[in-house]
Motif scaffolding. Structure first.
Motif, PDB file in Angstrom:
ATOM      1  N   ARG A  25       0.840  -1.204   0.000  1.00 32.16           N
ATOM      2  CA  ARG A  25       0.000   0.000   0.000  1.00 32.16           C
ATOM      3  C   ARG A  25       0.879   1.260   0.000  1.00 32.16           C
ATOM      4  O   ARG A  25       0.677   2.177  -0.799  1.00 32.16           O
ATOM      5  CB  ARG A  25      -0.877  -0.036   1.256  1.00 32.16           C
ATOM      6  CG  ARG A  25      -1.855   1.116   1.338  1.00 32.16           C
ATOM      7  CD  ARG A  25      -2.380   1.242   2.732  1.00 32.16           C
ATOM      8  NE  ARG A  25      -1.258   1.375   3.662  1.00 32.16           N
ATOM      9  CZ  ARG A  25      -1.276   1.009   4.936  1.00 32.16           C
ATOM     10  NH1 ARG A  25      -2.343   0.464   5.446  1.00 32.16           N
ATOM     11  NH2 ARG A  25      -0.219   1.166   5.699  1.00 32.16           N
ATOM     12  N   SER A  51      -8.112  -8.353  -3.290  1.00 32.27           N
ATOM     13  CA  SER A  51      -7.683  -8.757  -1.953  1.00 32.27           C
ATOM     14  C   SER A  51      -7.890  -7.587  -0.996  1.00 32.27           C
ATOM     15  O   SER A  51      -7.949  -6.428  -1.436  1.00 32.27           O
ATOM     16  CB  SER A  51      -6.202  -9.134  -1.950  1.00 32.27           C
ATOM     17  OG  SER A  51      -5.436  -7.963  -2.101  1.00 32.27           O
ATOM     18  N   PRO A  52      -7.960  -7.864   0.297  1.00 32.24           N
ATOM     19  CA  PRO A  52      -8.069  -6.750   1.256  1.00 32.24           C
ATOM     20  C   PRO A  52      -6.895  -5.777   1.114  1.00 32.24           C
ATOM     21  O   PRO A  52      -7.063  -4.575   1.228  1.00 32.24           O
ATOM     22  CB  PRO A  52      -8.044  -7.453   2.619  1.00 32.24           C
ATOM     23  CG  PRO A  52      -8.483  -8.855   2.334  1.00 32.24           C
ATOM     24  CD  PRO A  52      -8.012  -9.177   0.947  1.00 32.24           C
ATOM     25  N   GLY A  53      -5.705  -6.312   0.834  1.00 33.78           N
ATOM     26  CA  GLY A  53      -4.519  -5.462   0.691  1.00 33.78           C
ATOM     27  C   GLY A  53      -4.674  -4.494  -0.476  1.00 33.78           C
ATOM     28  O   GLY A  53      -4.339  -3.315  -0.366  1.00 33.78           O
ATOM     29  N   PHE A  55      -7.512  -3.522  -1.858  1.00 34.60           N
ATOM     30  CA  PHE A  55      -8.593  -2.585  -1.515  1.00 34.60           C
ATOM     31  C   PHE A  55      -8.019  -1.416  -0.699  1.00 34.60           C
ATOM     32  O   PHE A  55      -8.243  -0.252  -0.999  1.00 34.60           O
ATOM     33  CB  PHE A  55      -9.673  -3.327  -0.705  1.00 34.60           C
ATOM     34  CG  PHE A  55     -10.731  -2.418  -0.165  1.00 34.60           C
ATOM     35  CD1 PHE A  55     -11.820  -2.057  -0.949  1.00 34.60           C
ATOM     36  CD2 PHE A  55     -10.636  -1.896   1.122  1.00 34.60           C
ATOM     37  CE1 PHE A  55     -12.797  -1.197  -0.455  1.00 34.60           C
ATOM     38  CE2 PHE A  55     -11.604  -1.038   1.616  1.00 34.60           C
ATOM     39  CZ  PHE A  55     -12.688  -0.689   0.829  1.00 34.60           C
ATOM     40  N   GLU A  56      -7.228  -1.774   0.330  1.00 38.73           N
ATOM     41  CA  GLU A  56      -6.643  -0.740   1.196  1.00 38.73           C
ATOM     42  C   GLU A  56      -5.707   0.169   0.407  1.00 38.73           C
ATOM     43  O   GLU A  56      -5.636   1.369   0.658  1.00 38.73           O
ATOM     44  CB  GLU A  56      -5.874  -1.374   2.365  1.00 38.73           C
ATOM     45  CG  GLU A  56      -6.764  -2.027   3.420  1.00 38.73           C
ATOM     46  CD  GLU A  56      -7.790  -1.067   4.022  1.00 38.73           C
ATOM     47  OE1 GLU A  56      -7.524   0.143   4.076  1.00 38.73           O
ATOM     48  OE2 GLU A  56      -8.881  -1.533   4.411  1.00 38.73           O
ATOM     49  N   LYS A  59      -7.734   2.585  -1.651  1.00 37.27           N
ATOM     50  CA  LYS A  59      -8.332   3.574  -0.737  1.00 37.27           C
ATOM     51  C   LYS A  59      -7.267   4.586  -0.287  1.00 37.27           C
ATOM     52  O   LYS A  59      -7.518   5.789  -0.260  1.00 37.27           O
ATOM     53  CB  LYS A  59      -8.907   2.821   0.468  1.00 37.27           C
ATOM     54  CG  LYS A  59      -9.785   3.626   1.330  1.00 37.27           C
ATOM     55  CD  LYS A  59     -10.712   2.725   2.149  1.00 37.27           C
ATOM     56  CE  LYS A  59     -11.346   3.529   3.242  1.00 37.27           C
ATOM     57  NZ  LYS A  59     -10.840   3.187   4.574  1.00 37.27           N
ATOM     58  N   ARG A  83     -17.190  -2.986  -4.436  1.00 41.40           N
ATOM     59  CA  ARG A  83     -15.898  -2.888  -3.735  1.00 41.40           C
ATOM     60  C   ARG A  83     -15.061  -1.736  -4.308  1.00 41.40           C
ATOM     61  O   ARG A  83     -14.423  -0.986  -3.570  1.00 41.40           O
ATOM     62  CB  ARG A  83     -15.180  -4.231  -3.898  1.00 41.40           C
ATOM     63  CG  ARG A  83     -14.107  -4.532  -2.932  1.00 41.40           C
ATOM     64  CD  ARG A  83     -14.630  -4.959  -1.576  1.00 41.40           C
ATOM     65  NE  ARG A  83     -13.488  -5.323  -0.742  1.00 41.40           N
ATOM     66  CZ  ARG A  83     -13.329  -4.908   0.500  1.00 41.40           C
ATOM     67  NH1 ARG A  83     -14.241  -4.171   1.098  1.00 41.40           N
ATOM     68  NH2 ARG A  83     -12.268  -5.274   1.182  1.00 41.40           N
ATOM     69  N   ALA A  87     -13.726   1.640  -2.385  1.00 40.28           N
ATOM     70  CA  ALA A  87     -12.293   1.997  -2.326  1.00 40.28           C
ATOM     71  C   ALA A  87     -12.027   3.407  -2.827  1.00 40.28           C
ATOM     72  O   ALA A  87     -11.177   4.113  -2.288  1.00 40.28           O
ATOM     73  CB  ALA A  87     -11.475   0.989  -3.126  1.00 40.28           C
ATOM     74  N   GLU A 505       0.329  -7.297   3.958  1.00 36.26           N
ATOM     75  CA  GLU A 505      -0.471  -6.289   3.268  1.00 36.26           C
ATOM     76  C   GLU A 505      -0.251  -6.357   1.757  1.00 36.26           C
ATOM     77  O   GLU A 505      -1.014  -5.837   0.989  1.00 36.26           O
ATOM     78  CB  GLU A 505      -0.141  -4.890   3.762  1.00 36.26           C
ATOM     79  CG  GLU A 505       1.247  -4.441   3.427  1.00 36.26           C
ATOM     80  CD  GLU A 505       1.422  -2.943   3.611  1.00 36.26           C
ATOM     81  OE1 GLU A 505       2.387  -2.397   3.085  1.00 36.26           O
ATOM     82  OE2 GLU A 505       0.570  -2.332   4.283  1.00 36.26           O
ATOM     83  N   THR A 507      -0.204  -7.860  -1.938  1.00 32.59           N
ATOM     84  CA  THR A 507      -1.129  -8.790  -2.589  1.00 32.59           C
ATOM     85  C   THR A 507      -0.487  -9.355  -3.838  1.00 32.59           C
ATOM     86  O   THR A 507       0.351  -8.723  -4.458  1.00 32.59           O
ATOM     87  CB  THR A 507      -2.405  -8.068  -3.021  1.00 32.59           C
ATOM     88  OG1 THR A 507      -2.034  -7.038  -3.907  1.00 32.59           O
ATOM     89  CG2 THR A 507      -3.154  -7.517  -1.843  1.00 32.59           C
ATOM     90  N   PRO A 514      -3.702 -12.441  -0.100  1.00 32.13           N
ATOM     91  CA  PRO A 514      -2.613 -11.725   0.564  1.00 32.13           C
ATOM     92  C   PRO A 514      -1.378 -12.631   0.560  1.00 32.13           C
ATOM     93  O   PRO A 514      -1.534 -13.845   0.735  1.00 32.13           O
ATOM     94  CB  PRO A 514      -3.121 -11.535   1.996  1.00 32.13           C
ATOM     95  CG  PRO A 514      -4.578 -11.807   1.938  1.00 32.13           C
ATOM     96  CD  PRO A 514      -4.812 -12.730   0.781  1.00 32.13           C
TER      97      PRO A 514
END
Ligand SMILES: CC(=O)SCCNC(=O)CCNC(=O)[C@H](O)C(C)(C)COP(=O)(O)OP(=O)(O)OC[C@H]1O[C@@H](n2cnc3c(N)ncnc32)[C@H](O)[C@@H]1OP(=O)(O)O
Ligand SMILES: CC(C)C(=O)C(=O)O
Ligand SMILES: [Mg+2]
Length: 515
Positions: A25, A51-53, A55-56, A59, A83, A87, A505, A507, A514
């Motif tokens: 990120r 992946s959450p990573g 997305f973060e 964002k 999603r 973001a 974090e 991806t 992750p």
């Protein structure tokens, strides 16, 4: 007045799909800030559903960037669109980019959908995206191998559903310039509401034609080009931003459009992307390669001395190479150091960070006569690396290497502040250093890549080392620079180990896990 050519940079999304180029990120935010400074119009920051990573990361870019539009990619799938919308929410200007394949081979074998289902899905998902933002882009993946009549129907429907940008990708890098230009022209002529959208192109480099195809598209009406720094991207890469931008600018006599870009940011951006991904730039790469403005042969040198334009069609300083590249050394003071960093757009948040960098500069200047811009960039990257969570830190390294003897390394590491020592033999000095580090750190990481590049020319140059490690499906890149390449290697190895033990974090865009 010339039309504006919109530059859509996808280094952080398609560039990241390059195997081994995944970014954290914070790395994405650093690159996005440079792209913003360069006045790139649209930054595609990632694929939020992956992946959450990621997305973060999208964002965080949306929060950090205010001047450029920040874009998130989404399949033509509801959860992807939702999603992506989430973001990009913090962005001052946010775009959702949704895509679906339109070629017979992709529809039949990959999507397992009929053309009518694809068309209907495209319309539904553009409409869904429009509920979140007015700025929706639609891409017909594999447009290059799609039936032109069907493509016209899909694009017409996508525009009616609210897409403001219509992107025509050569997903597999199959086209050639004349054919690609014709295709863009035909689409713009035949799609009845084509004037309601900006036409865009996205070319891959499988045949080495990504830039040529993109420029052919521009000559035939495309007003957005999707591209990446250093041409990074899936397989052989995407069209390179620097080549497109400089071609359009240098040949204003041919192109009836221009970009808003501050081209002096090109070289710093190229170096940053290369540093972060560990993908070196080949010396003869156009615009950003070390030799791009170098003249070796006498006749050329003679010509350039008499009149630069005899052999140079662009000015090195216009793309961010310093006009005077040999200014700093061990007798330079803080002012010269600060001024040069400012010229390179390198900023420090605090006076303390600047002082620390100045100290490192003086240490380096003691080992090396001349400090070039590339050294300064590496020095700053080193500082950033040090700020990352450092569980392992190199305190000292001693390596004995002698003809006919097995090399042996002794290392002292600070492990969460406590010093630990170990020694190990190896097949070479770097191998011995890594083994000694392993016996302290117990890494169990598998070495996937080890590469050394000299930052500048000469035997006193700093070596810049990239190490890629894998453990349990997680892949990380580590970097280190030093005039001693064994020390640079140890620093790079430790940087990778620190990342391996940091929270996941990062991806992997191709598996969406992750890593
Ligand atoms: C040309 C390009 O660059 S496209 C972008 C490529 N980039 C990436 O794929 C990186 C991110 N991808 C990922 O993280 C994952 O693939 C995800 C999260 C998107 C999907 O993961 P999964 O649900 O496990 O699916 P998986 O990757 O195995 O397969 C892709 C699925 O999406 C479908 N699909 C592919 N493209 C699209 C599309 N544009 N619209 C709708 N569906 C699509 C495929 O048909 C397949 O569906 P199926 O599982 O019903 O057969
Ligand atoms: C998502 C799309 C635009 C893409 O990357 C491609 O088709 O290459
Ligand atoms: Mg692509």
């Amino acid at each position: 007045m010339n039309d504006q050519l919109i530059i859509f940079d996808t280094t952080l999304r398609d560039g990241e799909q390059s195997p081994g180029a995944s970014m954290t990120r914070d790395e994405k935010v650093r690159i996005a800030k440079v792209l913003e400074r360069m006045r790139v119009d649209v930054i595609e920051a990632g694929f939020p559903v992956a992946s959450p990573g990621d997305f973060e990361a999208v964002k965080a870019v949306a929060e950090a960037v205010t001047e450029s539009t920040v874009c998130g990619l989404a399949r033509a799938v509801e959860k992807d669109i939702d999603r992506a919308a989430e973001a990009i929410k913090p962005a001052k200007r946010g775009r959702i980019h949704t895509f679906i394949a339109t070629s017979p081979i992709h529809m039949q074998h990959k999507l397992r959908m009929t053309p009518e289902q694809v068309l209907e899905r495209a319309v539904q998902m553009v409409r869904r995206a429009r509920q979140y933002t007015d700025d929706v882009e639609f891409s017909a993946e594999d447009a290059v191998r799609s039936d032109i009549d069907f493509l016209c129907r899909v694009f017409e429907a996508a525009i009616s559903a609210g897409a403001r940008t219509i992107n025509v990708p050569d997903t597999v890098g199959y086209s050639i310039p004349q054919v690609w230009g014709e295709r863009i022209k035909t689409l713009i002529e035949r799609v009845p509401n084509s004037d309601k959208a900006i036409w865009s192109t996205h070319c891959h480099n499988d045949l080495g034609l990504a830039v040529a195809n993109s420029l052919a598209a521009v000559l035939n009406g495309a007003r957005q080009v999707e591209c990446t720094i250093n041409g990074l991207g899936e397989r052989a890469g995407n069209a390179s931003l620097e080549e497109i931008v400089m071609a359009v600018r240098t040949r204003r006599d041919i192109f009836s459009c221009d970009t808003r870009l501050d081209t002096t940011q090109i070289v710093p951006a190229s170096r940053l992307v290369s540093n972060i991904t560990g993908f070196p730039v080949q010396p003869n790469k156009a615009i950003v390669g070390a030799n791009a403005f170098a003249h070796e042969s006498g006749i050329h040198q003679d010509g350039v001395i008499k009149m630069r334009e005899t052999y140079e069609i662009m000015r090195a300083e216009d793309v961010g190479w310093a006009a005077n590249r040999m200014v700093l050394g061990k007798h330079s003071g803080r002012n010269a150091f600060k001024t040069r960093l400012k010229e390179l757009n390198i900023e420090f948040k605090t006076e303390q960070e600047l002082n620390a960098a100045f100290e490192r500069f003086k240490d380096l200047a003691d080992k090396k006569h001349e400090i070039f811009d590339e050294d300064l960039q590496a020095l700053v990257t080193e500082a950033d690396l040090e700020q990352e969570n450092e569980h392992f830190r190199l305190v000292s390294l001693k390596v004995c290497s002698q003809t006919g003897e097995t090399p042996f390394a002794n290392v002292t590491l600070a492990v969460s502040g406590t010093e630990k020592q170990a020694g190990a033999p190896g097949s070479g000095p770097v191998d011995a250093a890594f083994k000694a580090i392993d016996s302290v750190a117990g890494s169990q990481g598998q070495l996937l890549l080890y590469s050394v590049n000299n930052i500048t020319s000469g035997t006193d140059s700093q070596g810049e080392v990239t190490v890629r490690l894998e453990r349990g499906g997680r892949i990380v890149n580590g970097h280190g620079a030093d005039t001693d390449i064994v020390i640079a290697s140890a620093k790079a190895y430790l940087n990778a180990l620190n990342k391996l033990i940091a929270p996941a974090e990062r991806t992997h865009p191709q598996v969406g896990q992750p890593i």
